[in-house]
Design an enzyme around this catalytic site. Structure first.
Site, PDB file in Angstrom:
ATOM      1  N   ILE A 138       6.187   6.686  17.177  1.00  0.00           N
ATOM      2  CA  ILE A 138       6.711   7.001  16.506  1.00  0.00           C
ATOM      3  C   ILE A 138       5.706   8.021  16.514  1.00  0.00           C
ATOM      4  O   ILE A 138       4.715   8.934  16.338  1.00  0.00           O
ATOM      5  CB  ILE A 138       6.241   6.446  15.548  1.00  0.00           C
ATOM      6  CG1 ILE A 138       7.924   5.338  14.982  1.00  0.00           C
ATOM      7  CG2 ILE A 138       6.526   7.342  13.818  1.00  0.00           C
ATOM      8  CD1 ILE A 138       8.736   5.450  13.681  1.00  0.00           C
ATOM      9  N   CYS A 179      -4.835   7.708   9.292  1.00  0.00           N
ATOM     10  CA  CYS A 179      -5.634   7.476  10.110  1.00  0.00           C
ATOM     11  C   CYS A 179      -5.573   8.757  10.862  1.00  0.00           C
ATOM     12  O   CYS A 179      -4.587   9.131  10.573  1.00  0.00           O
ATOM     13  CB  CYS A 179      -4.512   6.222  10.424  1.00  0.00           C
ATOM     14  SG  CYS A 179      -5.661   4.814   9.676  1.00  0.00           S
ATOM     15  N   ASP A 200       3.604  -0.225  12.050  1.00  0.00           N
ATOM     16  CA  ASP A 200       2.398  -0.544  11.699  1.00  0.00           C
ATOM     17  C   ASP A 200       2.344  -1.935  11.931  1.00  0.00           C
ATOM     18  O   ASP A 200       1.227  -2.297  11.724  1.00  0.00           O
ATOM     19  CB  ASP A 200       2.342  -0.318   9.834  1.00  0.00           C
ATOM     20  CG  ASP A 200       2.652   0.906   9.532  1.00  0.00           C
ATOM     21  OD1 ASP A 200       1.893   2.059  10.765  1.00  0.00           O
ATOM     22  OD2 ASP A 200       2.220   1.315   8.259  1.00  0.00           O
ATOM     23  N   ARG A 212       0.183  14.852  13.156  1.00  0.00           N
ATOM     24  CA  ARG A 212       1.010  14.197  12.205  1.00  0.00           C
ATOM     25  C   ARG A 212       1.444  15.750  11.155  1.00  0.00           C
ATOM     26  O   ARG A 212       1.031  16.403   9.995  1.00  0.00           O
ATOM     27  CB  ARG A 212       0.189  13.698  10.949  1.00  0.00           C
ATOM     28  CG  ARG A 212      -0.178  12.446  11.348  1.00  0.00           C
ATOM     29  CD  ARG A 212      -0.810  11.363  10.949  1.00  0.00           C
ATOM     30  NE  ARG A 212       0.190  10.176  10.321  1.00  0.00           N
ATOM     31  CZ  ARG A 212       0.174   9.295   9.042  1.00  0.00           C
ATOM     32  NH1 ARG A 212      -1.456   8.586   9.393  1.00  0.00           N
ATOM     33  NH2 ARG A 212       0.438   8.998   8.570  1.00  0.00           N
ATOM     34  N   PRO A 213       2.819  16.091  11.346  1.00  0.00           N
ATOM     35  CA  PRO A 213       3.509  17.804  11.175  1.00  0.00           C
ATOM     36  C   PRO A 213       3.679  17.481   9.718  1.00  0.00           C
ATOM     37  O   PRO A 213       3.852  16.372   9.274  1.00  0.00           O
ATOM     38  CB  PRO A 213       3.986  18.127  12.263  1.00  0.00           C
ATOM     39  CG  PRO A 213       4.812  16.433  13.001  1.00  0.00           C
ATOM     40  CD  PRO A 213       3.320  16.094  12.827  1.00  0.00           C
ATOM     41  N   ARG A 225      -4.059   9.800   3.798  1.00  0.00           N
ATOM     42  CA  ARG A 225      -2.639  10.869   4.147  1.00  0.00           C
ATOM     43  C   ARG A 225      -1.617  10.948   2.883  1.00  0.00           C
ATOM     44  O   ARG A 225      -0.582  12.040   2.770  1.00  0.00           O
ATOM     45  CB  ARG A 225      -2.269  10.057   5.682  1.00  0.00           C
ATOM     46  CG  ARG A 225      -0.730  10.489   5.567  1.00  0.00           C
ATOM     47  CD  ARG A 225      -1.044  11.341   6.678  1.00  0.00           C
ATOM     48  NE  ARG A 225      -0.091  11.806   7.421  1.00  0.00           N
ATOM     49  CZ  ARG A 225      -0.033  13.360   8.332  1.00  0.00           C
ATOM     50  NH1 ARG A 225      -0.771  13.466   7.754  1.00  0.00           N
ATOM     51  NH2 ARG A 225       1.215  14.145   8.208  1.00  0.00           N
ATOM     52  N   LYS A 241       0.937  -1.045  -0.155  1.00  0.00           N
ATOM     53  CA  LYS A 241      -0.227  -0.190   0.268  1.00  0.00           C
ATOM     54  C   LYS A 241       0.835   1.568   0.511  1.00  0.00           C
ATOM     55  O   LYS A 241       0.857   2.307  -1.300  1.00  0.00           O
ATOM     56  CB  LYS A 241      -1.344  -0.117   1.094  1.00  0.00           C
ATOM     57  CG  LYS A 241      -1.749   1.430   1.444  1.00  0.00           C
ATOM     58  CD  LYS A 241      -2.485   1.608   2.941  1.00  0.00           C
ATOM     59  CE  LYS A 241      -2.349   2.183   3.925  1.00  0.00           C
ATOM     60  NZ  LYS A 241      -1.300   3.759   3.528  1.00  0.00           N
ATOM     61  N   ASN A 242       1.630   0.775   1.031  1.00  0.00           N
ATOM     62  CA  ASN A 242       2.575   2.750   1.164  1.00  0.00           C
ATOM     63  C   ASN A 242       3.697   3.096  -0.126  1.00  0.00           C
ATOM     64  O   ASN A 242       4.422   3.869  -0.421  1.00  0.00           O
ATOM     65  CB  ASN A 242       3.499   2.439   2.555  1.00  0.00           C
ATOM     66  CG  ASN A 242       2.232   3.211   3.539  1.00  0.00           C
ATOM     67  OD1 ASN A 242       0.814   3.338   3.392  1.00  0.00           O
ATOM     68  ND2 ASN A 242       2.814   2.554   4.530  1.00  0.00           N
ATOM     69  N   ARG A 256      -9.002   0.085   3.601  1.00  0.00           N
ATOM     70  CA  ARG A 256      -8.561   0.540   3.180  1.00  0.00           C
ATOM     71  C   ARG A 256      -6.382   0.239   3.045  1.00  0.00           C
ATOM     72  O   ARG A 256      -6.396   0.806   2.152  1.00  0.00           O
ATOM     73  CB  ARG A 256      -7.657   2.409   3.854  1.00  0.00           C
ATOM     74  CG  ARG A 256      -8.906   3.349   4.111  1.00  0.00           C
ATOM     75  CD  ARG A 256      -8.224   4.622   5.323  1.00  0.00           C
ATOM     76  NE  ARG A 256      -6.994   4.746   4.684  1.00  0.00           N
ATOM     77  CZ  ARG A 256      -5.614   4.971   5.277  1.00  0.00           C
ATOM     78  NH1 ARG A 256      -6.552   5.458   6.859  1.00  0.00           N
ATOM     79  NH2 ARG A 256      -4.938   5.191   5.363  1.00  0.00           N
TER      80      ARG A 256
HETATM   81  C1  UD1 Z   1       4.246   6.561   6.607  1.00  0.00           C
HETATM   82  C2  UD1 Z   1       3.030   5.778   6.254  1.00  0.00           C
HETATM   83  C3  UD1 Z   1       2.587   5.319   7.669  1.00  0.00           C
HETATM   84  C4  UD1 Z   1       3.495   4.445   8.996  1.00  0.00           C
HETATM   85  C5  UD1 Z   1       5.000   5.915   8.809  1.00  0.00           C
HETATM   86  C6  UD1 Z   1       6.058   5.267  10.071  1.00  0.00           C
HETATM   87  C7  UD1 Z   1       2.456   6.111   3.824  1.00  0.00           C
HETATM   88  C8  UD1 Z   1       1.615   6.419   3.573  1.00  0.00           C
HETATM   89  N1  UD1 Z   1       2.265   6.217   5.863  1.00  0.00           N
HETATM   90  O1  UD1 Z   1       3.836   7.799   7.579  1.00  0.00           O
HETATM   91  O2  UD1 Z   1       1.856   4.106   7.223  1.00  0.00           O
HETATM   92  O3  UD1 Z   1       3.166   5.020   9.761  1.00  0.00           O
HETATM   93  O4  UD1 Z   1       5.384   6.335   7.550  1.00  0.00           O
HETATM   94  O5  UD1 Z   1       6.313   4.551   9.722  1.00  0.00           O
HETATM   95  O6  UD1 Z   1       3.492   4.969   4.049  1.00  0.00           O
HETATM   96  N2  UD1 Z   1       7.671  14.237  10.827  1.00  0.00           N
HETATM   97  C9  UD1 Z   1       7.507  15.374  11.178  1.00  0.00           C
HETATM   98  N3  UD1 Z   1       7.972  15.839  10.580  1.00  0.00           N
HETATM   99  C10 UD1 Z   1       7.176  16.217   9.305  1.00  0.00           C
HETATM  100  C11 UD1 Z   1       6.882  14.298   9.153  1.00  0.00           C
HETATM  101  C12 UD1 Z   1       6.929  13.662  10.063  1.00  0.00           C
HETATM  102  O7  UD1 Z   1       8.117  15.508  12.631  1.00  0.00           O
HETATM  103  O8  UD1 Z   1       6.768  16.754   8.646  1.00  0.00           O
HETATM  104  C13 UD1 Z   1       7.190  13.135  12.053  1.00  0.00           C
HETATM  105  C14 UD1 Z   1       6.358  12.805  12.728  1.00  0.00           C
HETATM  106  O9  UD1 Z   1       4.949  13.439  13.364  1.00  0.00           O
HETATM  107  C15 UD1 Z   1       6.412  11.309  12.891  1.00  0.00           C
HETATM  108  C16 UD1 Z   1       7.734  10.613  12.482  1.00  0.00           C
HETATM  109  O10 UD1 Z   1       8.003  11.993  11.874  1.00  0.00           O
HETATM  110  O11 UD1 Z   1       6.350  10.991  14.198  1.00  0.00           O
HETATM  111  C17 UD1 Z   1       7.552   9.447  10.701  1.00  0.00           C
HETATM  112  O12 UD1 Z   1       6.247  10.277  10.677  1.00  0.00           O
HETATM  113  P1  UD1 Z   1       6.358   9.781   9.050  1.00  0.00           P
HETATM  114  O13 UD1 Z   1       7.395   8.992   8.243  1.00  0.00           O
HETATM  115  O14 UD1 Z   1       6.973  11.239   8.086  1.00  0.00           O
HETATM  116  O15 UD1 Z   1       4.424   9.164   8.253  1.00  0.00           O
HETATM  117  P2  UD1 Z   1       4.477   9.380   7.283  1.00  0.00           P
HETATM  118  O16 UD1 Z   1       5.156   9.492   5.833  1.00  0.00           O
HETATM  119  O17 UD1 Z   1       2.804  10.471   7.512  1.00  0.00           O
END
Ligand code: UD1
Length: 426
Positions: free
Chosen positions: A330, A117, A308, A122-123, A93, A22-23, A400
């Site tokens: 995370i 989710c 995950d 989720r910044p 997302r 999926k991702n 999903r």
């Molecule tokens: C992706 C995955 C999700 C998985 C996550 C962590 C997809 C579509 N989703 O989510 O299933 O749970 O990786 O493996 O691939 N962060 C910041 N600033 C940012 C972005 C992220 O501080 O601008 C922090 C987040 O709060 C979190 C960490 O970084 O604590 C990891 O987030 P991130 O890897 O970006 O998650 P996603 O890409 O949203």
């Protein structure tokens, strides 16, 4: 209202096939925007998140042709630099990848801030930092992220250091950088297999992305990309969910179409519990009888234990013959499955981002909810390990991310069905 009904307590036996990840799929689908050509994607999972990606691309002019159940042709030549409807974008997302792809292709992007989710805050600060470092002006509102670059200057390669490993920001930075002038270096990028898959896809389209999967990624900008045929990697989280289901039901599953290397951390923790995991070239075989040893698990960015897989693995920790712990580093809201497992008789306490499981749980049937995608998968695993009939509500979350989960589990002996209840009766 659709629900999943499980009459559990029976071991799962047989061969189960894992679908495309999926991702990776959701990122590669948005990356096709950069090709400005026709791409044929294979091994795509048939899930609602993928259907939503297609709807978003079609809303801005792409032509999508379904060649078979898991193969799709995407023609992005007629895409306009338009804004996709916020309602569509907010369904998932991964729609934030449209920002990197549109910025890379058109020099401007306006994309609704994504849903997905509810895993806590989720910044997108790292995404913004990446776009700005490459020369874009970025505005963030409550609803939108908008990025534009001076058309005469265009995006220019730079060094980008990520304060923490973010899958989304790493992929967005790659998308924005592949057509930029000069070289971009990403330091401390995410190393997840789906980051590598996006880089491999872009390279198949003529990009020059090196080092994906390591701690430094170098992107040499190219003038244009072209279409390609590309097969999405297998879903390590779907595979991990079936691995846990085999152990939780004391069954034996041959889990096919996987990359065993991607599963190494999950395999290591299962072996630590005393579960048998045999690795083959493209499969793993998981079996277990007897008692499982309690362990401690901590989620970390890849190659650490995947967040995950946290809720699904927690079901096994409930069943171990002593006290186990799961620490989450995370997502702050990852623990929403805990109340549902408590409804089934599990004894769990949560403090300081760590859940402690008393162990030796004999799950009892209950009516439980899918609080999010992976929490929903955990409910399915727990229900399969429970004697009696468990009802799982809010199953749209599960759909999903899991292809035909009910049919796949039925094919290995699970007594599971999806039932559509009229709203009044539900
Ligand atoms: C992706 C995955 C999700 C998985 C996550 C962590 C997809 C579509 N989703 O989510 O299933 O749970 O990786 O493996 O691939 N962060 C910041 N600033 C940012 C972005 C992220 O501080 O601008 C922090 C987040 O709060 C979190 C960490 O970084 O604590 C990891 O987030 P991130 O890897 O970006 O998650 P996603 O890409 O949203």
């Amino acid at each position: 209202m659709e629900k999943i009904i499980v009459d559990g307590g029976k071991p799962l036996f047989g061969t189960i096939e894992v679908s495309g990840m999926k991702n990776a799929a959701v990122a590669v689908i948005f990356a096709t925007v950069l090709s400005n050509d026709i791409c044929v994607l294979d091994n795509l999972p048939e899930i609602s998140d993928v259907a939503d990606c297609f709807a978003i691309l079609e809303s801005i002019g792409a032509r999508i042709t379904h060649v078979s159940a898991d193969t799709v042709e995407i023609d992005t030549r007629s895409i306009r630099d338009a804004e996709a409807p916020v309602k569509l974008v907010q369904k998932m997302r991964a729609s934030y990848y449209l920002a990197g792809a549109m910025l890379g292709r058109f020099g401007k992007a306006k994309v609704g801030l994504p849903g997905g989710c509810n895993l806590g805050e989720r910044p997108v600060d790292l995404h913004v930092k990446a776009f700005e470092t490459l020369g874009a002006s970025v505005t963030l509102s409550d609803e939108y992220i908008e990025a534009t670059v001076n058309p005469e200057r265009g995006l220019c390669g730079k060094n980008i250091y990520f304060d923490c490993c973010s899958v989304g920001a790493t992929i967005n930075a790659i998308l924005a950088a592949v057509l930029a002038k000069g070289s971009t270096i990403l330091e401390n990028p995410a190393r997840e297999p789906h980051v590598v898959d996006v880089a491999n896809f872009l390279n198949a389209c003529g990009a020059d992305v090196r080092g994906a999967g390591t701690s430094i990624i170098k992107i040499n900008g190219v003038e244009r990309l072209h279409g390609c045929e590309y097969s999405i990697i297998p879903d390590m989280i779907e595979a991990g969910t079936f691995m846990v289901a085999a152990a939780a039901t004391k069954g034996k599953l041959y889990i096919d179409n996987v990359i065993p290397k991607h599963l190494e951390t999950i395999t290591a923790k299962l072996i630590e519990m005393g579960v048998s995991v045999e690795e083959y070239d493209e499969a793993v075989c998981v079996s277990y009888e007897g008692e499982m040893t309690p362990i401690h698990v901590k989620t970390l960015p890849y190659p650490g234990f995947p967040t995950d897989m946290h809720p699904q693995m927690s079901v096994l920790l409930c069943l171990a013959n002593g006290e186990s712990a799961m620490s989450e580093t995370i997502w702050s809201n990852r623990f929403r499955y805990v109340d549902e497992l408590r409804r089934m008789g599990a004894k769990i306490t949560v403090a300081d981002k760590t859940a402690t499981f008393e162990g030796n749980t004999v799950f009892k049937p209950a009516v439980v909810k899918s609080c999010d995608l992976r929490a929903g998968a955990a409910m399915v695993v727990a229900a399969l390990a429970t004697k009696g009939i468990t009802t799982i509500e809010d199953i749209a979350y599960i759909e999903r991310g899991y292809v035909n989960i009910v049919e796949k589990i039925r094919s290995v002996g699970g007594n599971i069905q999806k039932v559509n209840f009229p709203d009044e009766a539900s």
